[in-house]
Each structure stands twice: as C-alpha cells, then as structure tokens.
Design an enzyme around this catalytic site. Structure first.
Site, PDB file in Angstrom:
ATOM      1  N   HIS A 150      16.235   1.947   5.824  1.00  0.00           N
ATOM      2  CA  HIS A 150      17.062   0.821   5.411  1.00  0.00           C
ATOM      3  C   HIS A 150      16.931   0.623   3.907  1.00  0.00           C
ATOM      4  CE1 HIS A 150      14.084  -2.820   5.363  1.00  0.00           C
ATOM      5  NE2 HIS A 150      13.459  -1.742   5.023  1.00  0.00           N
ATOM      6  N   HIS A 175      14.591   3.662   2.184  1.00  0.00           N
ATOM      7  CA  HIS A 175      13.249   4.044   2.612  1.00  0.00           C
ATOM      8  C   HIS A 175      13.177   3.702   4.103  1.00  0.00           C
ATOM      9  CE1 HIS A 175      12.950  -0.265   1.949  1.00  0.00           C
ATOM     10  NE2 HIS A 175      11.936  -0.260   2.787  1.00  0.00           N
ATOM     11  N   HIS A 177      10.747   2.778   8.003  1.00  0.00           N
ATOM     12  CA  HIS A 177       9.565   2.231   8.673  1.00  0.00           C
ATOM     13  C   HIS A 177       9.493   2.737  10.110  1.00  0.00           C
ATOM     14  CE1 HIS A 177       9.005  -0.688   5.441  1.00  0.00           C
ATOM     15  NE2 HIS A 177      10.291  -0.970   5.530  1.00  0.00           N
ATOM     16  N   HIS A 215      15.878   6.542  14.351  1.00  0.00           N
ATOM     17  CA  HIS A 215      16.213   7.675  13.475  1.00  0.00           C
ATOM     18  C   HIS A 215      17.606   7.534  12.856  1.00  0.00           C
ATOM     19  CE1 HIS A 215      12.542   9.165  15.198  1.00  0.00           C
ATOM     20  NE2 HIS A 215      12.527  10.150  14.326  1.00  0.00           N
ATOM     21  N   GLU A 258       7.416  -4.872  10.970  1.00  0.00           N
ATOM     22  CA  GLU A 258       8.019  -3.897  10.058  1.00  0.00           C
ATOM     23  C   GLU A 258       6.942  -2.915   9.591  1.00  0.00           C
ATOM     24  OE1 GLU A 258      11.273  -4.637   6.731  1.00  0.00           O
ATOM     25  OE2 GLU A 258       9.265  -4.981   5.951  1.00  0.00           O
TER      26      GLU A 258
HETATM   27 ZN   LIG Z   1      11.542  -1.750   4.203  1.00  0.00          ZN
END
Ligand SMILES: [Zn+2]
Ligand SMILES: [Zn+2]
Length: 276
Positions: A150, A175, A177, A215, A258
C-alpha cells in the site's frame, strides 16, 4: 472497580467426537479433531478479576491467593486427557468455548468475597481463542494473515503535505506488510458442537474477503481504496463493512495488526462490544 489479569498455562489432550453421530458426520464437522486417540495443546488462560482496591494492601486480591485457586482448578486439567480424565466433557465436546465455560463455573465460586471473576480468555493456539464473561453467550476469535502493498497518500493534499504527514509511508511505489486480522464472533454456544461458529465456515467467510487483498496492492487493485487512503483505520473499517454482512450479526470485533507494534480495532457503529 479495578481489573487485574494473570496468565496461566496448562497442557492437555482432547478429542472432538459425538457418539450419537456416525464417523462421517464427526469427520465432516470436526475434521482432524475427531482422530480416535486425541491430540493436545498448550493452553494459555488469562484470568481477569475485578473488585475494589483494598486500602491497606493496595490490591484487588493477593495474586498469590489467586494463583493457588487457579492452580488447584487447573490441576484437574494439566497433563490430562480432557475427555477421559475429567468429568466435565462426558456430555459436551471439549472445545475452547466449552472448556472456558467449565473453568468459569469452577473458578468463580472460589474467589473471596468482594472479588468477582470479570473475564476468562482461553487460547488453544496463538491464533485461536475463546472468551467468556459469565453471560449466556461466548466469543470466539481467530487470527488470519494476509500480505499486501500500500501507499499512504491523501488525494486531497499536496504532494508536499503528503510527504510531511505520511513520511516513508508516502513512498510513491509503495511498501507492504504482513497484516494480521483478529476476527471475533459472539453468540450462543451450539450445544451439539460446542462452538459459537463452525470453524470451517468462519475460515471460508474470512478467507473469501482476505484472499481478495492477499498479495495485492491495495490502493491500485481494490476499488474502495481508490478514494480512501489505505491507513490501518480505513482497512479495518473496509474489512468490517465487507465481513459483517457475511456473519449475519455475529461479528463482534476486528483487530487489524499492521505490524507487531500497531493495531487498529473496530466493532461497527453500534454499541461498543466488551470483548477485551
Ligand atoms: Zn504501511
Ligand atoms: Zn484441539
């Protein structure tokens, strides 16, 4: 009123099996948990008590006394086969929901005057737990993982303001998570299965939504985020809005991790749910 929690552990074997069902039905509902000799877990029990603070000791209850009570109760469970070695699961399945309710019945009357049992949370595994607070309903929780990219970028703000507010999270190419979603459902415990919700069904409902995100690049590929910044707050609201209708009123609480350091919780716009 002050709440105090202490963690306990025990290890035990169990088996999910109803003698009044045939093999096929037991297998269908309980899966591997129906294996004939049983299997085991390291259980973790969080005991939360509540009461007034004693003006002399400064405590709701002496934790040494609480430990003595709980260890006496758990002595019947630790390193035992719950179906075979305890009297509590002759007519009910030793599911996490049923075990936590049995523990409540055993622990609550043993507490001293002025101290009440507020909540029991029993973990069967790190990603599966049940909670009970003495009411007719119990809650059941399970953690699910999905991985996604995101970028935090508010379209209504200038590029400079975005960089200032979101810092590294505004990196233009994004980037990602490993998100962990704790899903809690609440309801009556089914007397036949000992479950608040069929686990296979719960997995199907949750994975059906999470697999759409897994993904993927949220901002680019999920339409809902075309006009909303993919913050943890917005993602947990999105997940609630997509999951709640599937659970038909039984969804009680969502917690979206997160990273291990930050979590976002949401329980819809109704009355706050007392789940943790
Ligand atoms: Zn983030
Ligand atoms: Zn098990």
């Amino acid at each position: 009123m002050v709440y105090a929690t202490r963690r306990f552990e025990f290890s035990a074997a169990h088996r999910y099996w109803r003698a009044d069902w045939n093999e096929e039905r037991n297998r269908h509902v309980f899966g591997k948990c129906a294996n004939p000799y049983g299997h085991g877990h390291n259980y973790t029990l969080d005991v939360t008590i509540k009461g007034q603070v004693d003006p002399v000791t400064g405590m709701v209850m002496n934790m040494t006394d609480l430990k003595a009570i709980i260890n006496t109760v758990l002595g019947e469970f630790d390193h035992r086969h719950l179906n075979e070695d305890t009297p509590y699961f002759q007519d009910q399945i030793p599911t996490t929901e049923n075990i936590v309710r049995v523990l409540w019945r055993l622990i609550a009357p043993k507490l001293p005057a002025g101290v009440d049992l507020a909540r029991l949370r029993l973990y069967e595994m790190n990603d599966l737990w049940a909670e009970y607070a003495g009411a007719s309903e119990a809650s059941f929780s399970r953690s699910y993982v999905f991985a996604a990219a995101h970028r935090l970028h508010a379209p209504d703000l200038s590029d400079e303001a975005n960089r200032e507010i979101y810092g590294k999270c505004n990196n233009p190419k994004g980037h990602g998570h490993n998100y962990t979603l704790d899903v809690t459902v609440r309801g009556p415990v089914d007397p036949e299965t000992g479950m608040v919700i069929d686990l296979t069904e719960m997995d199907r409902l949750v994975r059906g939504i999470l697999d759409q995100l897994d993904h993927r690049f949220l901002d680019q590929e999920i339409a809902w985020f075309a006009t909303r910044t993919s913050t943890g707050e917005n993602i947990v609201v999105y997940l609630w809005e997509t999951l709640a209708p599937r659970f038909e009123g039984r969804l009680a609480h969502l917690a979206l991790w997160e990273t291990k350091k930050n979590v976002f919780e949401y329980a819809g716009t109704g009355a706050p749910q007392n789940v943790s």
